[in-house]
Motif scaffolding. Structure first.
Motif, PDB file in Angstrom:
ATOM      1  N   PHE A   1       9.419  -4.762  -9.078  1.00  0.00           N
ATOM      2  CA  PHE A   1      10.782  -4.891  -8.553  1.00  0.00           C
ATOM      3  C   PHE A   1      11.808  -4.156  -9.417  1.00  0.00           C
ATOM      4  N   SER A   2      11.512  -4.053 -10.730  1.00  0.00           N
ATOM      5  CA  SER A   2      12.461  -3.395 -11.648  1.00  0.00           C
ATOM      6  C   SER A   2      12.078  -1.956 -11.973  1.00  0.00           C
ATOM      7  N   GLY A   3      10.824  -1.592 -11.681  1.00  0.00           N
ATOM      8  CA  GLY A   3      10.340  -0.248 -12.010  1.00  0.00           C
ATOM      9  C   GLY A   3       9.975  -0.074 -13.467  1.00  0.00           C
ATOM     10  N   SER A   4       9.856  -1.181 -14.201  1.00  0.00           N
ATOM     11  CA  SER A   4       9.646  -1.124 -15.655  1.00  0.00           C
ATOM     12  C   SER A   4       8.164  -1.128 -16.033  1.00  0.00           C
ATOM     13  N   HIS A   5       7.429  -0.147 -15.539  1.00  0.00           N
ATOM     14  CA  HIS A   5       6.023   0.027 -15.903  1.00  0.00           C
ATOM     15  C   HIS A   5       5.735   1.521 -15.923  1.00  0.00           C
ATOM     16  N   ASP A   6       4.903   1.941 -16.874  1.00  0.00           N
ATOM     17  CA  ASP A   6       4.635   3.377 -17.055  1.00  0.00           C
ATOM     18  C   ASP A   6       4.031   4.024 -15.813  1.00  0.00           C
ATOM     19  N   LEU A   7       3.309   3.269 -15.005  1.00  0.00           N
ATOM     20  CA  LEU A   7       2.678   3.835 -13.820  1.00  0.00           C
ATOM     21  C   LEU A   7       3.635   3.988 -12.638  1.00  0.00           C
ATOM     22  N   LEU A   8       4.834   3.434 -12.774  1.00  0.00           N
ATOM     23  CA  LEU A   8       5.790   3.449 -11.661  1.00  0.00           C
ATOM     24  C   LEU A   8       6.828   4.551 -11.835  1.00  0.00           C
ATOM     25  N   GLU A   9       7.054   5.316 -10.778  1.00  0.00           N
ATOM     26  CA  GLU A   9       8.077   6.361 -10.808  1.00  0.00           C
ATOM     27  C   GLU A   9       9.460   5.808 -10.490  1.00  0.00           C
ATOM     28  N   GLN A  10       9.515   4.637  -9.883  1.00  0.00           N
ATOM     29  CA  GLN A  10      10.788   4.023  -9.509  1.00  0.00           C
ATOM     30  C   GLN A  10      10.561   2.536  -9.251  1.00  0.00           C
ATOM     31  N   ALA A  11      11.621   1.801  -9.003  1.00  0.00           N
ATOM     32  CA  ALA A  11      11.504   0.397  -8.621  1.00  0.00           C
ATOM     33  C   ALA A  11      11.183   0.318  -7.127  1.00  0.00           C
ATOM     34  N   TYR A  12      10.433  -0.705  -6.750  1.00  0.00           N
ATOM     35  CA  TYR A  12      10.115  -0.946  -5.341  1.00  0.00           C
ATOM     36  C   TYR A  12      10.544  -2.363  -4.988  1.00  0.00           C
ATOM     37  N   SER A  13      11.343  -2.474  -3.957  1.00  0.00           N
ATOM     38  CA  SER A  13      11.914  -3.775  -3.604  1.00  0.00           C
ATOM     39  C   SER A  13      10.853  -4.733  -3.073  1.00  0.00           C
ATOM     40  N   PRO A  14      11.119  -6.039  -3.123  1.00  0.00           N
ATOM     41  CA  PRO A  14      10.160  -7.023  -2.603  1.00  0.00           C
ATOM     42  C   PRO A  14       9.765  -6.765  -1.152  1.00  0.00           C
ATOM     43  N   MET A  15      10.725  -6.378  -0.310  1.00  0.00           N
ATOM     44  CA  MET A  15      10.394  -6.135   1.090  1.00  0.00           C
ATOM     45  C   MET A  15       9.550  -4.875   1.278  1.00  0.00           C
ATOM     46  N   THR A  16       9.718  -3.897   0.381  1.00  0.00           N
ATOM     47  CA  THR A  16       8.852  -2.714   0.411  1.00  0.00           C
ATOM     48  C   THR A  16       7.419  -3.126   0.114  1.00  0.00           C
ATOM     49  N   ILE A  17       7.247  -4.012  -0.878  1.00  0.00           N
ATOM     50  CA  ILE A  17       5.913  -4.512  -1.235  1.00  0.00           C
ATOM     51  C   ILE A  17       5.315  -5.303  -0.080  1.00  0.00           C
ATOM     52  N   ARG A  18       6.126  -6.173   0.523  1.00  0.00           N
ATOM     53  CA  ARG A  18       5.624  -6.977   1.648  1.00  0.00           C
ATOM     54  C   ARG A  18       5.194  -6.062   2.802  1.00  0.00           C
ATOM     55  N   TYR A  19       6.052  -5.102   3.126  1.00  0.00           N
ATOM     56  CA  TYR A  19       5.736  -4.176   4.211  1.00  0.00           C
ATOM     57  C   TYR A  19       4.450  -3.419   3.908  1.00  0.00           C
ATOM     58  N   PHE A  20       4.319  -2.947   2.678  1.00  0.00           N
ATOM     59  CA  PHE A  20       3.130  -2.169   2.314  1.00  0.00           C
ATOM     60  C   PHE A  20       1.857  -2.996   2.480  1.00  0.00           C
ATOM     61  N   ILE A  21       1.891  -4.239   2.040  1.00  0.00           N
ATOM     62  CA  ILE A  21       0.718  -5.102   2.170  1.00  0.00           C
ATOM     63  C   ILE A  21       0.375  -5.321   3.645  1.00  0.00           C
ATOM     64  N   LEU A  22       1.387  -5.404   4.490  1.00  0.00           N
ATOM     65  CA  LEU A  22       1.154  -5.628   5.921  1.00  0.00           C
ATOM     66  C   LEU A  22       0.663  -4.379   6.648  1.00  0.00           C
ATOM     67  N   THR A  23       0.830  -3.201   6.039  1.00  0.00           N
ATOM     68  CA  THR A  23       0.386  -1.973   6.714  1.00  0.00           C
ATOM     69  C   THR A  23      -1.120  -1.741   6.574  1.00  0.00           C
ATOM     70  N   ALA A  24      -1.808  -2.593   5.848  1.00  0.00           N
ATOM     71  CA  ALA A  24      -3.272  -2.534   5.787  1.00  0.00           C
ATOM     72  C   ALA A  24      -3.824  -3.853   6.332  1.00  0.00           C
ATOM     73  N   HIS A  25      -4.951  -3.787   7.012  1.00  0.00           N
ATOM     74  CA  HIS A  25      -5.572  -5.031   7.475  1.00  0.00           C
ATOM     75  C   HIS A  25      -5.987  -5.840   6.247  1.00  0.00           C
ATOM     76  N   TYR A  26      -5.830  -7.149   6.324  1.00  0.00           N
ATOM     77  CA  TYR A  26      -6.023  -7.973   5.124  1.00  0.00           C
ATOM     78  C   TYR A  26      -7.450  -7.912   4.580  1.00  0.00           C
ATOM     79  N   ARG A  27      -8.426  -7.522   5.422  1.00  0.00           N
ATOM     80  CA  ARG A  27      -9.812  -7.464   4.947  1.00  0.00           C
ATOM     81  C   ARG A  27     -10.187  -6.099   4.385  1.00  0.00           C
ATOM     82  N   SER A  28      -9.247  -5.155   4.395  1.00  0.00           N
ATOM     83  CA  SER A  28      -9.525  -3.833   3.835  1.00  0.00           C
ATOM     84  C   SER A  28      -9.006  -3.759   2.402  1.00  0.00           C
ATOM     85  N   THR A  29      -9.609  -2.881   1.612  1.00  0.00           N
ATOM     86  CA  THR A  29      -9.120  -2.648   0.253  1.00  0.00           C
ATOM     87  C   THR A  29      -7.731  -2.019   0.340  1.00  0.00           C
ATOM     88  N   LEU A  30      -6.870  -2.404  -0.566  1.00  0.00           N
ATOM     89  CA  LEU A  30      -5.491  -1.899  -0.556  1.00  0.00           C
ATOM     90  C   LEU A  30      -5.222  -1.155  -1.861  1.00  0.00           C
TER      91      LEU A  30
END
Length: 497
Positions: free
Chosen positions: A299-328
């Motif tokens: 949410f804050s972008g404070s990790h070396d692997l992150l190029e920017q912060a990603y909002s909670p709703m972006t994370i929720r949306y991303f998780i929903l764009t894959a079927h729950y039984r598939s690797t994400l």
């Protein structure tokens, strides 16, 4: 109750099955919650969002759902087995705190992150430490059935004896003989009769911080026992759905099935659902690999692997764009794409709020347009009914969004789809996005007022043909992800996609 053809994949039968509640319209659902010794991470977000969506959709179908998600605050040892330190007690020693301080701190931060992800609160959220008497009672019951034995103040489940009448390994597909031959000689293994046996109650060493009095001496419950005790207390001996991450399938859920059959003489759940794992840039996520990302870091972008912060709703949306039984797989590229997709849906919601039905006799209804809308709606529901396929449902929502945008730009007139069709389009899109998928607009404080004032200045500058000021305002808004839209009859804004 809405008639439906809901099917879900049952890990136990290894196939999709028609969902039939044990006692309709009531549904009991138990989901394994977090062990609260650290900040919530991506691995916590996926089951939380997956089963939140299951909860939302079941309620939409008319079921009265009792959703139980536990908090593990004792008994989960560092090796995820029967030896090692309690994870919470270990953290407490490191930080010189009481174990319950650690548990409370990380329960609070977990709840904070779940609220940001817009997950609904479960009906009941029991803690393992609040159910010690129930767990002791279960151990006594399993001993009385002849399926557990006591050694030096510890009690172990006798897997070989259980396997004489029941099948240990039926959920995971593990073969007991293979488990026996493939086991390592672990510390403390000597207490067990067989390598596959697991602890129901463990004797506590004097230095152990979390311990209770029991018929076998001072000790603490095994990790698997708490879920059997709490699920049977709040949902009954046999309930509808048991959920959790794929990593819990063995041994945790396998042991729950054995315990349930031993003391209650029935499988705990009719349907077992498991969400798949998360990888980061194609690698398994883990602290040892240095790619472990907490939700607060995302949410804050404070990790070396992150190029920017990603909002909670972006994370929720991303998780929903894959079927729950598939690797994400999480990557910056994939998260940026999710950010665009999320903003498109939210722009669609904002457009829906502005649209109103106007009728004119000059324009005839277009049956083809209505057929396309009805088809997309039907397909979105069909996707959800097919094992909660949110990924496909989102695709059909984007087809509805095209129609909504056409109404907004004037390419499609409301009269062409009629008042009933117009309302169905708007209501279905809005309900699906907000209530079933659980997405919402992430508004900045005072955002609307500030934007309104800026757009007023923009309009005045445009009227005065002060194009330098117009360009400056456009550029400034673009920097914060806002796009100005010059329309025929007004000036509006949207999130940059």
């Amino acid at each position: 109750m809405k008639q439906n053809q809901l099917k879900l994949y049952n890990t136990l039968s290894r196939k999709k099955e028609a969902f039939e509640a044990i006692n309709p319209p009531f549904v009991g659902m138990y989901v394994c919650g977090p062990t609260v010794y650290g900040d919530a991470h991506l691995g916590h977000a996926r089951p939380a969002i997956t089963f939140d969506t299951v909860y939302r959709y079941l309620r939409h179908l008319g079921f009265k759902v009792r959703y139980v998600r536990n908090i593990t605050d004792v008994g989960h040892l560092t090796g995820d087995a029967d030896e090692g330190e309690d994870k919470i007690a270990k953290k407490a020693k490191l930080e010189q705190l009481e174990p319950m301080e650690v548990a409370q701190q990380y329960t609070d931060t977990y709840h904070r992150d779940m609220d940001l992800l817009n997950t609904l609160k479960p009906s009941i959220e029991p803690r393992a430490t609040g159910h010690i008497p129930e767990q002791i009672e279960l151990v006594e019951s399993i001993i009385n059935e002849g399926l557990a034995y006591e050694v030096n103040g510890s009690v172990y489940f006798d897997v070989l004896k259980y396997n004489e009448k029941k099948q240990y390994g039926k959920l995971s597909g593990r073969v007991l003989e293979d488990l026996m031959s493939g086991s390592r000689d672990l510390d403390g293994q000597g207490e067990k009769r067989n390598a596959a046996d697991f602890a129901l109650w463990k004797n506590a060493a004097p230095e152990h911080l979390m311990k209770w009095q029991s018929p076998w001496g001072i000790g603490f419950p095994g990790w698997h026992l708490e879920c059997t005790a709490m699920s049977s207390k709040y949902l009954g001996k046999h309930f509808d759905i048991h959920g959790g991450g794929m990593d819990l399938l063995f041994p945790h859920h396998e042991c729950e099935i054995a315990q349930g059959n031993a003391c209650n003489h029935v499988d705990p759940a009719k349907y077992w659902m498991h969400n798949n794992m998360i990888t980061i840039n194609g690698q398994k996520m883990g602290k040892s690999l240095g790619n472990f990302i907490t939700l607060s870091e995302l949410f804050s972008g404070s990790h070396d692997l992150l190029e920017q912060a990603y909002s909670p709703m972006t994370i929720r949306y991303f998780i929903l764009t894959a079927h729950y039984r598939s690797t994400l797989d999480f990557s910056n590229e994939a998260l940026k794409a999710a950010q665009k997709g999320y903003k498109k849906l939210i722009n669609g919601l904002r457009t829906c709020e502005k649209l109103s039905y106007t009728d004119t006799n000059e324009i005839e209804q277009d049956s083809k347009q209505m057929e396309q809308i009805n088809s997309s709606i039907e397909q979105a529901y069909r996707a959800m009914d097919d094992d909660f396929n949110t990924a496909q449902a989102i695709g059909h929502l984007f087809n509805l969004l095209k129609k909504i945008n056409s109404l907004h730009t004037g390419q499609l007139h409301p009269s062409q789809i009629g008042q009933e069709g117009f309302q169905k389009l708007i209501d279905t899109f809005t309900y699906f996005v907000t209530e079933i998928l659980g997405l919402k607009e992430e508004k900045i404080d005072h955002q609307e007022k500030l934007l309104s004032a800026l757009l007023q200045v923009y309009t005045e500058a445009k009227t005065a043909r002060n194009y330098q000021k117009v360009d400056e305002i456009r550029a400034s808004l673009k920097e914060i992800g806002i796009v100005v839209k010059d329309m025929k009859d007004k000036i509006d804004w949207a999130y940059e996609e």
